[in-house]
Design a protein around this motif. Structure first.
Motif, PDB file in Angstrom:
ATOM      1  N   UNK A   1      28.948  50.911 -37.281  1.00 48.07           N
ATOM      2  CA  UNK A   1      27.627  51.113 -37.880  1.00 48.07           C
ATOM      3  C   UNK A   1      27.525  52.475 -38.579  1.00 48.07           C
ATOM      4  N   UNK A   2      28.096  53.511 -37.980  1.00 49.70           N
ATOM      5  CA  UNK A   2      28.073  54.831 -38.622  1.00 49.70           C
ATOM      6  C   UNK A   2      28.828  54.810 -39.951  1.00 49.70           C
ATOM      7  N   UNK A   3      29.983  54.142 -39.952  1.00 48.25           N
ATOM      8  CA  UNK A   3      30.786  54.077 -41.176  1.00 48.25           C
ATOM      9  C   UNK A   3      30.061  53.275 -42.263  1.00 48.25           C
TER      10      UNK A   3
ATOM     11  N   UNK B   1      28.731  54.572 -46.009  1.00 46.66           N
ATOM     12  CA  UNK B   1      29.131  53.949 -47.273  1.00 46.66           C
ATOM     13  C   UNK B   1      27.948  53.401 -48.071  1.00 46.66           C
ATOM     14  N   UNK B   2      26.832  53.170 -47.408  1.00 42.49           N
ATOM     15  CA  UNK B   2      25.694  52.532 -48.063  1.00 42.49           C
ATOM     16  C   UNK B   2      25.049  53.467 -49.087  1.00 42.49           C
ATOM     17  N   UNK B   3      24.641  52.878 -50.185  1.00 46.51           N
ATOM     18  CA  UNK B   3      23.993  53.652 -51.242  1.00 46.51           C
ATOM     19  C   UNK B   3      22.878  52.818 -51.863  1.00 46.51           C
TER      20      UNK B   3
ATOM     21  N   UNK C   1      33.052  59.888 -46.750  1.00 51.10           N
ATOM     22  CA  UNK C   1      33.040  59.176 -45.467  1.00 51.10           C
ATOM     23  C   UNK C   1      34.366  59.291 -44.723  1.00 51.10           C
ATOM     24  N   UNK C   2      35.170  60.246 -45.087  1.00 56.78           N
ATOM     25  CA  UNK C   2      36.506  60.364 -44.486  1.00 56.78           C
ATOM     26  C   UNK C   2      36.441  60.594 -42.971  1.00 56.78           C
ATOM     27  N   UNK C   3      35.549  61.460 -42.507  1.00 54.91           N
ATOM     28  CA  UNK C   3      35.482  61.762 -41.076  1.00 54.91           C
ATOM     29  C   UNK C   3      35.017  60.549 -40.265  1.00 54.91           C
TER      30      UNK C   3
END
Length: 132
Positions: free
Chosen positions: A24-26, A30-32, A43-45
């Motif tokens: 969910x965090x990822x 990514x959402x825009x 979003x690398x981390x």
């Protein structure tokens, strides 16, 4: 039938159950709101956290081999339909989540509960197969 795909299905069910928050965090990262996608470097981390969680979820404790084999046999006999094997897959997930609790569960089991499981989807096909 290829049983390797069943093993991947079983592990992916457990991995998603364990890594749900990271997924969910990822996805939130990514959402825009615009049609232009975000730069993946932003979003690398969170992606690393997600991959690390999945890597940890792929490790199977030796105690959980028996419930894993039960799920695999159930899915094989159910023609790949994992929804017919909810009880067995939940037992595998419980074992993976807390091995000490599962070991206590096994110690308190009766001899009847320790017997090998029988999967007979052919006789009860009307309950599981929408085409029968």
């Amino acid at each position: 039938m290829n049983t390797k795909s069943f093993e991947v299905l079983i592990h992916s069910q457990y991995a998603f159950h364990r890594c749900r928050n990271e997924v969910h965090k990822y996805e939130d990262c990514r959402q825009t709101t615009s049609p232009i996608p975000k730069d993946p470097r932003l979003c690398r981390n969170t992606a690393r956290e997600l991959v690390g969680c999945y890597k940890e979820a792929e490790r199977m404790h030796p105690l959980c081999l028996a419930p894993f084999n039960d799920v695999r046999e159930c899915v094989f006999k159910a023609d790949g339909n994992i929804f017919n094997c909810k009880k067995e897959s939940q037992q595998f997930v419980d074992c993976q989540m807390d091995q000490e609790k599962y070991q206590d569960f096994l110690a308190l089991s009766t001899d009847k509960q320790k017997e090998a499981l029988q999967f007979d989807f052919f006789n009860y096909r009307g309950h599981f197969d929408k085409y029968s």
